[in-house]
Design a protein around this motif. Structure first.
Motif, PDB file in Angstrom:
ATOM      1  N   GLU A   1       0.831  -1.202   0.000  1.00 56.01           N
ATOM      2  CA  GLU A   1       0.000   0.000   0.000  1.00 56.01           C
ATOM      3  C   GLU A   1       0.870   1.258   0.000  1.00 56.01           C
ATOM      4  N   ILE A   2       1.983   1.222   0.730  1.00 58.80           N
ATOM      5  CA  ILE A   2       2.919   2.350   0.735  1.00 58.80           C
ATOM      6  C   ILE A   2       3.475   2.575  -0.671  1.00 58.80           C
ATOM      7  N   ALA A   3       3.819   1.481  -1.358  1.00 60.37           N
ATOM      8  CA  ALA A   3       4.342   1.596  -2.725  1.00 60.37           C
ATOM      9  C   ALA A   3       3.310   2.220  -3.651  1.00 60.37           C
ATOM     10  N   ARG A   4       2.031   1.849  -3.459  1.00 61.10           N
ATOM     11  CA  ARG A   4       0.967   2.417  -4.284  1.00 61.10           C
ATOM     12  C   ARG A   4       0.863   3.920  -4.066  1.00 61.10           C
ATOM     13  N   VAL A   5       0.942   4.353  -2.810  1.00 58.46           N
ATOM     14  CA  VAL A   5       0.857   5.784  -2.511  1.00 58.46           C
ATOM     15  C   VAL A   5       2.085   6.523  -3.039  1.00 58.46           C
ATOM     16  N   ASN A   6       3.264   5.913  -2.913  1.00 55.11           N
ATOM     17  CA  ASN A   6       4.482   6.562  -3.401  1.00 55.11           C
ATOM     18  C   ASN A   6       4.433   6.789  -4.903  1.00 55.11           C
ATOM     19  N   ARG A   7       3.753   5.899  -5.632  1.00 55.84           N
ATOM     20  CA  ARG A   7       3.646   6.068  -7.077  1.00 55.84           C
ATOM     21  C   ARG A   7       2.838   7.306  -7.450  1.00 55.84           C
ATOM     22  N   LEU A   8       1.996   7.771  -6.528  1.00 57.76           N
ATOM     23  CA  LEU A   8       1.207   8.968  -6.788  1.00 57.76           C
ATOM     24  C   LEU A   8       2.076  10.218  -6.788  1.00 57.76           C
ATOM     25  N   GLY A   9       3.217  10.149  -6.093  1.00 60.34           N
ATOM     26  CA  GLY A   9       4.156  11.256  -6.082  1.00 60.34           C
ATOM     27  C   GLY A   9       3.748  12.447  -5.240  1.00 60.34           C
ATOM     28  N   VAL A  10       2.778  12.255  -4.349  1.00 62.30           N
ATOM     29  CA  VAL A  10       2.286  13.357  -3.518  1.00 62.30           C
ATOM     30  C   VAL A  10       3.075  13.476  -2.218  1.00 62.30           C
ATOM     31  N   VAL A  11       3.384  12.335  -1.623  1.00 62.21           N
ATOM     32  CA  VAL A  11       4.089  12.299  -0.348  1.00 62.21           C
ATOM     33  C   VAL A  11       5.036  11.100  -0.350  1.00 62.21           C
ATOM     34  N   VAL A  12       6.151  11.236   0.358  1.00 59.89           N
ATOM     35  CA  VAL A  12       7.128  10.149   0.453  1.00 59.89           C
ATOM     36  C   VAL A  12       6.821   9.326   1.702  1.00 59.89           C
ATOM     37  N   CYS A  13       6.459   8.057   1.513  1.00 59.12           N
ATOM     38  CA  CYS A  13       6.120   7.175   2.627  1.00 59.12           C
ATOM     39  C   CYS A  13       7.214   6.135   2.814  1.00 59.12           C
ATOM     40  N   SER A  14       7.473   5.783   4.070  1.00 57.26           N
ATOM     41  CA  SER A  14       8.480   4.756   4.364  1.00 57.26           C
ATOM     42  C   SER A  14       8.084   4.001   5.620  1.00 57.26           C
ATOM     43  N   ILE A  15       8.651   2.804   5.781  1.00 51.34           N
ATOM     44  CA  ILE A  15       8.380   1.996   6.973  1.00 51.34           C
ATOM     45  C   ILE A  15       9.673   1.376   7.459  1.00 51.34           C
ATOM     46  N   ASP A  16       9.880   1.399   8.765  1.00 52.21           N
ATOM     47  CA  ASP A  16      11.058   0.803   9.382  1.00 52.21           C
ATOM     48  C   ASP A  16      10.578  -0.208  10.421  1.00 52.21           C
ATOM     49  N   ILE A  17      11.003  -1.469  10.274  1.00 51.11           N
ATOM     50  CA  ILE A  17      10.533  -2.548  11.147  1.00 51.11           C
ATOM     51  C   ILE A  17      11.722  -3.195  11.843  1.00 51.11           C
ATOM     52  N   SER A  18      11.723  -3.178  13.165  1.00 54.63           N
ATOM     53  CA  SER A  18      12.793  -3.808  13.933  1.00 54.63           C
ATOM     54  C   SER A  18      12.461  -5.275  14.174  1.00 54.63           C
TER      55      SER A  18
END
Length: 225
Positions: A108-125
């Motif tokens: 879902e983050i990748a889908r939103v990033n393709r829109l180019g509106v906001v940069v989304c990222s996730i960090d998982i420990s």
């Protein structure tokens, strides 16, 4: 006095159980509705877009001189079909049965990033140490979607970050650098109330921290049993 106190506690516990049962029934209805909408999007709208793209390709074959004019439209229709397919998948809980929670969130983050509106990222420990029941997966994902949609609609953020830590007591942090808002009873209605209700059903606590011009931080932590 002790008997009255015990009776009041029993009454409170029964009311709480009833409230949770009603809340769960409402959420199950919501899931069924989302699944039905996703199916309609995939089977009806998705097929119409596919047919439209086939028509465009046929025109290009029959009238090659129009290819340069039609190609941008064809590309847009194809991109729309891909986004619609990803959106329909994100709406159904069926994908969570076979797919790990983090992979669905990352998609879902990748889908939103393709829109180019906001940069989304996730960090998982310690990603491999997490385990979630199906109910947890569905509700945690719906909360993530609610946070993401609120951020896209209201925050005007340029960055949106998710931090996940502590497999023994999972903690999710959703942070954006948007315009923020002053927290009061009016600002924490509807979406936030729904998220809080969902989180309580799986034993999580949800907290919202925000300030105007300083972004928003939403913390979701599993409570100690």
């Amino acid at each position: 006095m002790a008997k009255v106190k015990k009776y009041n506690q029993i009454l409170f516990d029964k009311q709480l159980e009833h409230q949770k049962a009603v809340s769960k029934a409402v959420l199950e209805t919501q899931e069924e509705t989302l699944n039905n909408i996703a199916l309609d999007l995939h089977d009806d709208t998705g097929q119409r877009l596919t047919y439209l793209n086939l028509q465009l390709e046929q025109i290009k074959l029959q009238q090659p001189e129009l290819t340069a004019i039609i190609q941008p439209v064809s590309t847009t229709v194809n991109d729309l079909a891909i986004n619609l397919r990803d959106l329909s998948h994100s709406m159904t809980s069926n994908s969570l049965i076979k797919t790990p929670l983090f992979k669905v969130i990352e998609k879902e983050i990748a889908r939103v990033n393709r829109l180019g509106v906001v940069v989304c990222s996730i960090d998982i420990s310690n990603r491999e140490d997490f385990y979630f029941s199906l109910d947890e997966k569905i509700i945690l994902y719906r909360i993530f979607q609610e946070v993401l949609n609120n951020m896209l609609k209201h925050s005007r953020a340029g960055q949106f970050t998710i931090n996940v830590s502590n497999p023994e007591q999972p903690s999710f942090s959703f942070i954006d650098n948007g315009k923020g808002f002053e927290i009061n009873n009016e600002s924490l209605t509807n979406g936030f109330t729904n998220m809080k209700l969902r989180s309580e059903l799986i034993g999580y606590e949800l907290q919202v921290k925000s300030q105007e011009q300083k972004g928003t931080h939403i913390q979701l932590v599993k409570e100690i049993a």
